[in-house]
Design an enzyme around this catalytic site. Structure first.
Site, PDB file in Angstrom:
ATOM      1  CB  CYS A  73      50.482  41.494 102.760  1.00 13.63           C
ATOM      2  SG  CYS A  73      50.904  39.956 101.921  1.00 13.63           S
ATOM      3  CG  HIS A 114      48.284  27.261 116.563  1.00 12.32           C
ATOM      4  ND1 HIS A 114      49.358  26.502 116.153  1.00 12.32           N
ATOM      5  CD2 HIS A 114      47.178  26.756 115.950  1.00 12.32           C
ATOM      6  CE1 HIS A 114      48.918  25.562 115.329  1.00 12.32           C
ATOM      7  NE2 HIS A 114      47.605  25.691 115.173  1.00 12.32           N
ATOM      8  CD  GLU A 171      55.845  36.505 105.283  1.00 10.28           C
ATOM      9  OE1 GLU A 171      55.984  37.231 106.282  1.00 10.28           O
ATOM     10  OE2 GLU A 171      55.630  36.938 104.134  1.00 10.28           O
TER      11      GLU A 171
END
Length: 200
Positions: free
Chosen positions: A23, A68, A136
């Site tokens: 991450c 996006h 998430e």
């Protein structure tokens, strides 16, 4: 009474300084779900806390700005930020790390600002933002409450540092949305002609 509206978007980020090597060192994406919870102690003329359709305007557009797109911390490496801006037409610069926790605080602040600058026009009373939940992943989410916004232990969110790319702004139905909210300009909801007058 609480109502909940769910929004979805796809976004890429890096979460610096976290425990997970993947991450913090590799750009990656998530299919986010954002729950916006509103509360009121009375109902409007449609016998609703707040018409879900009204949440498809500024609130949806602010959340959809992240779809996006690449979200990055504006204190990250300058070369990384430059690459994000160069290779993605849709990006959002944040004054905090784009973790689920900070996303929930950012969305709380954005939605609260939009809602507070909206003039109600259908008998709504004491409508306020209760909380924002950011999923998430399918197994992990963060939930932000009003007390989390000005909590000195969590840190400030300087919304003046939030920056939306030109492409994001051009795709909004109102390309001045962010500037309007920053200036504190009010917006009125549509006036509704009552079809049925409820008996007292």
């Amino acid at each position: 009474m609480l109502i909940r509206k769910l929004f979805r978007f796809e976004n890429a980020h890096i979460v610096r300084n976290c425990s997970s090597d993947r991450c913090k060192r590799s750009i990656h994406g998530h299919s986010y779900q954002v729950e916006v919870l509103l509360e009121a102690h009375a109902l409007d003329n449609g016998q609703m806390v707040y018409d879900f359709g009204l949440m498809k305007d500024d609130i949806r557009n602010l959340i959809d700005a992240f779809d996006h797109a690449v979200a990055f911390w504006d204190e990250d490496d300058a070369d990384y930020i430059a690459a994000c801006k160069q290779f993605s037409a849709r990006w959002v610069a944040l004054p905090v790390s784009p973790s689920a926790e900070q996303f929930s605080r950012v969305f709380f602040t954005l939605v609260d600002r939009a809602l507070s600058l909206t003039d109600m026009a259908n008998g709504e009373q004491d409508v306020r933002l209760h909380s924002v939940i950011v999923h998430e992943t399918t197994t992990g989410y963060a939930q932000c409450f009003r007390d989390d916004i000005d909590n000195p232990r969590i840190g400030p969110i300087d919304m003046a540092r939030v920056e939306f790319s030109e492409q994001v702004q051009e795709e909004w139905p109102d390309s001045t949305l962010w500037q309007r909210l920053q200036r504190g300009e009010r917006k009125q909801n549509p006036v509704v002609v009552q079809q049925v007058i409820a008996k007292q």
